[in-house]
Motif scaffolding. Sequence first.
Motif, PDB file in Angstrom:
ATOM      1  N   CYS B  58       0.681  -1.173   0.059  1.00  0.00           N
ATOM      2  CA  CYS B  58       0.031   0.033   0.127  1.00  0.00           C
ATOM      3  C   CYS B  58       0.795   1.355  -0.093  1.00  0.00           C
ATOM      4  O   CYS B  58       1.790   1.257   0.860  1.00  0.00           O
ATOM      5  N   VAL B  63       2.482  -1.405   3.698  1.00  0.00           N
ATOM      6  CA  VAL B  63       2.129  -2.968   4.211  1.00  0.00           C
ATOM      7  C   VAL B  63       1.390  -3.588   3.019  1.00  0.00           C
ATOM      8  O   VAL B  63       0.796  -3.218   2.210  1.00  0.00           O
ATOM      9  N   CYS B  82      -7.280  -1.639   0.522  1.00  0.00           N
ATOM     10  CA  CYS B  82      -6.048  -2.137   1.856  1.00  0.00           C
ATOM     11  C   CYS B  82      -7.004  -2.146   3.071  1.00  0.00           C
ATOM     12  O   CYS B  82      -7.296  -1.053   3.528  1.00  0.00           O
ATOM     13  N   GLY B  86      -8.261   0.888   5.250  1.00  0.00           N
ATOM     14  CA  GLY B  86      -9.260   1.188   4.320  1.00  0.00           C
ATOM     15  C   GLY B  86      -9.222   1.992   3.006  1.00  0.00           C
ATOM     16  O   GLY B  86     -10.283   2.669   2.692  1.00  0.00           O
ATOM     17  N   ALA B  87      -7.975   2.011   2.389  1.00  0.00           N
ATOM     18  CA  ALA B  87      -7.925   2.923   1.068  1.00  0.00           C
ATOM     19  C   ALA B  87      -8.539   1.984   0.079  1.00  0.00           C
ATOM     20  O   ALA B  87      -8.405   0.779   0.179  1.00  0.00           O
TER      21      ALA B  87
HETATM   22  S1  FES Z   1      -1.442   0.960   4.694  1.00  0.00           S
HETATM   23 FE1  FES Z   1      -3.000   0.809   3.303  1.00  0.00          FE
HETATM   24  S2  FES Z   1      -4.374   2.335   3.978  1.00  0.00           S
HETATM   25 FE2  FES Z   1      -2.914   2.474   5.256  1.00  0.00          FE
END
Ligand code: FES
Lengths: 310, 138
Positions: B58, B63, B82, B86-87
């Motif tokens: 991400c 991560v 993600c 929450g993205a």
């Molecule tokens: S690590 Fe993906 S939204 Fe924070």
Amino acid sequence: MNIVGLDSLVFGVDDLDASIRCLADYGLTCVERTPSGAVFEALDGTSAVVRHASDGGLAEAFAPSPNIRETIYGVADQATLEQIGAELGKDRPVTLGSDGVLRCKDDSGIPIGFRVTCRRPIDAPPVLINVPGMKPQRPVNQVAADPAMVCTPRSLSHVVFFVPDVAKAERFYTERLGFRVTDRFTNAGPFLRPAGTLEHHCLFLIQAPAHMFGLNHFTFHMADANELMLAGWRFQNKGWKGFWGPGRHIMGSNYFWYFNSPFGGAIEFDADMDLHDDTWVPRAVDANAETSQTFLFDYRPLWSPGGKDH
Amino acid sequence: MAGANESCTDAPEAYRPLCGLDELPDGGARGFCSSGQGSDDFFVVRRGDTVVGYRNCCPHNGVALEYRKDMFLNAAGTDIVCYAHGAHFDVATGYCTYGPCAGESLEALPIRIEQGRVMIPRTIAWGSGGCPGNKGWS
Ligand code: FES
Ligand SMILES: [Fe+2]
């Protein structure tokens, strides 16, 4: 105001089965299961509530689903509830539900609620350790390492939000509800403690880009580091994806282990948080790898020096 | 087989088979480990005959995205999500439409379909290092 901490977090999710499985694998106790969702309790009765995002009974969504839909604080008594109602009623709509929850929005627009706390005394075996130089706590011939040990989270610890205006968000909690700032990450935001508890934080706010708003993570308290490691290790073995930990934070001193979750933010295990009173002088540091933890480890599967890999 | 064309990205040898198209769930996602050992460092999403691939990393905290094996999409299958914070990302482009990394994009992995086989580059841009891991709070 005598707010004792978090009582319940309510989530609106798009995969109900995965979310329910997550809370069960995390170790909470399911006390209510209906087609529309479930309620999971820690040992002291604090809870996580999960419903489908489209459920009409949920507070209005303020971020794309899945995400948190409501944060409910526990207060000491009815008088505190009335005091909060009078204070917040000055400048915003406040409603009292048939469930005894006083509801409104904070200054970021996050739905919050207050109720006379559901917390009950924790009925669990004591955690006993032996430390050289200190009187032994664990009786002779009582063993500590038990692979079958049940690890049920004890109490709802804290919730963390991304907010678009952290100064404004902080003012609401300190000026209107009497929270204290215990420590501050200068490039992120404040750790906040309500007056009815000494725990380092039940709320942490993080400045985020203007468009970004919602859950960062939430966690329940485990008994101690041993229980946290065992619970997190089992959780990862059940297929949940860890991304940070186990380790120990500096702000609050809590041990941590974070996992991705179907709730729209991370789910954490935490244990052994510092207590502070009003004489504490808040620290202010930049959040970075050095200031975020005293140490950090990664999960690995079981291994033995006698195994075939040796 | 490694050959003289190895350095030429258009040569067929520059790609290696990953799996059969029919081994991927239509409308779903699947994670893979490019080195064959360790955690999944990229994932693919199939929609009919189209397959897109991204590094499992991400842009926000660096991560892995999924909460369990292969759980990279929202329940409706319309977005990559993600599950750390929450993205939401557009499936076709990897562009982050919502979340702490809005406006940034997932790192794309070029994918080819050849005779029903899903092909990936023999050399993965990020090497075998996987995702660098959490960079902090914000
Ligand atoms: S690590 Fe993906 S939204 Fe924070
Ligand atoms: Fe935390």
